[in-house]
Design an enzyme around this catalytic site. Structure first.
Site, PDB file in Angstrom:
ATOM      1  N   SER A   1       0.384  -1.272   0.124  1.00  0.00           N
ATOM      2  CA  SER A   1       0.091   0.036  -0.200  1.00  0.00           C
ATOM      3  C   SER A   1       0.931   1.299  -0.280  1.00  0.00           C
ATOM      4  O   SER A   1       1.903   1.472   0.472  1.00  0.00           O
ATOM      5  CB  SER A   1      -0.840   0.003   1.360  1.00  0.00           C
ATOM      6  OG  SER A   1      -1.347   1.074   1.180  1.00  0.00           O
TER       7      SER A   1
ATOM      8  N   TYR B   1      -1.527  -0.517  10.884  1.00  0.00           N
ATOM      9  CA  TYR B   1      -1.619  -0.839   9.659  1.00  0.00           C
ATOM     10  C   TYR B   1      -1.186  -0.467   8.495  1.00  0.00           C
ATOM     11  O   TYR B   1      -0.562  -1.250   7.635  1.00  0.00           O
ATOM     12  CB  TYR B   1      -3.157  -0.358   8.762  1.00  0.00           C
ATOM     13  CG  TYR B   1      -3.386  -0.425   7.333  1.00  0.00           C
ATOM     14  CD1 TYR B   1      -3.315  -2.255   6.744  1.00  0.00           C
ATOM     15  CD2 TYR B   1      -3.055   0.876   6.812  1.00  0.00           C
ATOM     16  CE1 TYR B   1      -3.949  -1.985   5.654  1.00  0.00           C
ATOM     17  CE2 TYR B   1      -3.162   0.205   5.197  1.00  0.00           C
ATOM     18  CZ  TYR B   1      -3.604  -0.775   4.545  1.00  0.00           C
ATOM     19  OH  TYR B   1      -3.493  -1.091   3.029  1.00  0.00           O
TER      20      TYR B   1
END
Length: 249
Positions: free
Chosen positions: A144, A157
């Protein structure tokens, strides 16, 4: 869009929805046999049926990437033989401030986003190395853009995605000399189910507003990127790809 992936055999994790499902569709439409791995057997069967109806070949394999994958690997080998393309896409995004002490969420993200990726990589490394010795082999990790950014409430995360990005670079130093290409893909905002798992109303509202301001990519956009990267000539390894909505800065 389709590419030339004839005679390739792929495994895609997190294939029950979103990015994983679209990656599987692109690979299958490009000629690859595709094993679909995720926990939701009904969704996998539905996707496999769709691929088959289009003339492709797909296998639904219900499996949890955080657990023992022995049976799943045997199922794939029995149906399709050796794997030469692995896409580690399974992941979860949970968001809360650190002082909320949500170690249940931390464990789930670390187990899925990092340990699950390692489990799947371990399960198919021998296949990839064998394939890479004589032909093309690909290990694709979906990280990501969050690997490079900081956001309040998303610390764990983003840390797991930073780990995936750094792990991918290191895996290439080991697997590249053995003929296995390692590609790390870092999407920005994408339409997916990830926001649905957040249980903090304030964080969810902030994310929803951000997605209003920055229209996300479609999962098919990421599928297209994976198809492109894995269809390059054997000697070409697109090591790192950042894929953002044009207006996300």
């Amino acid at each position: 869009m389709s590419y030339d992936l004839n005679n390739r055999t792929a495994v895609v994790t997190g294939a029950a929805s979103g990015i994983g499902a679209e990656i599987a569709l692109v690979l299958a439409r490009s000629g690859a046999k595709v094993a679909l791995l995720a926990r939701r057997a009904d969704r996998l069967t539905e996707l496999a049926d769709k691929i088959t109806a289009e003339g492709g070949r797909a296998l639904a394999v219900a499996a949890d990437v955080t657990g023992d994958l022995t049976e799943a690997v045997e199922t794939v080998h029995t149906a399709f033989g050796r794997v030469d393309l692995v896409v580690n896409n399974a992941g979860v995004m949970l968001a809360n401030p650190i002082d909320a002490g949500r170690d249940d969420e931390w464990d789930r993200m670390i187990d899925t986003n990092l340990k699950g990726l390692l489990n799947v990589t371990k399960a198919f490394t021998a296949d990839l190395v064998e394939a890479g010795a004589t032909g093309t082999a690909d290990l694709v990790n979906i990280s990501s853009i969050a690997a490079h950014l900081t956001f309040p409430n998303y610390a764990v995360y983003t840390a797991t995605k930073a780990a995936v990005t750094h792990l991918s670079a290191n895996l290439r130093t080991e697997l590249g000399p053995k003929g296995v290409r390692v590609t790390n893909i870092e999407p920005g905002l994408v339409h997916s189910e990830l926001p649905d798992h957040i249980d903090n109303p304030e964080v969810s509202a902030h994310l929803a507003q951000w997605r209003e301001d920055v229209p996300p990519l479609n999962p098919a956009d990421i599928g297209d990127v994976v198809g492109f990267a894995t269809s390059r000539p054997k000697q070409v390894n697109l090591r790192q790809l950042i894929v953002l909505p044009t207006v996300q800065v």
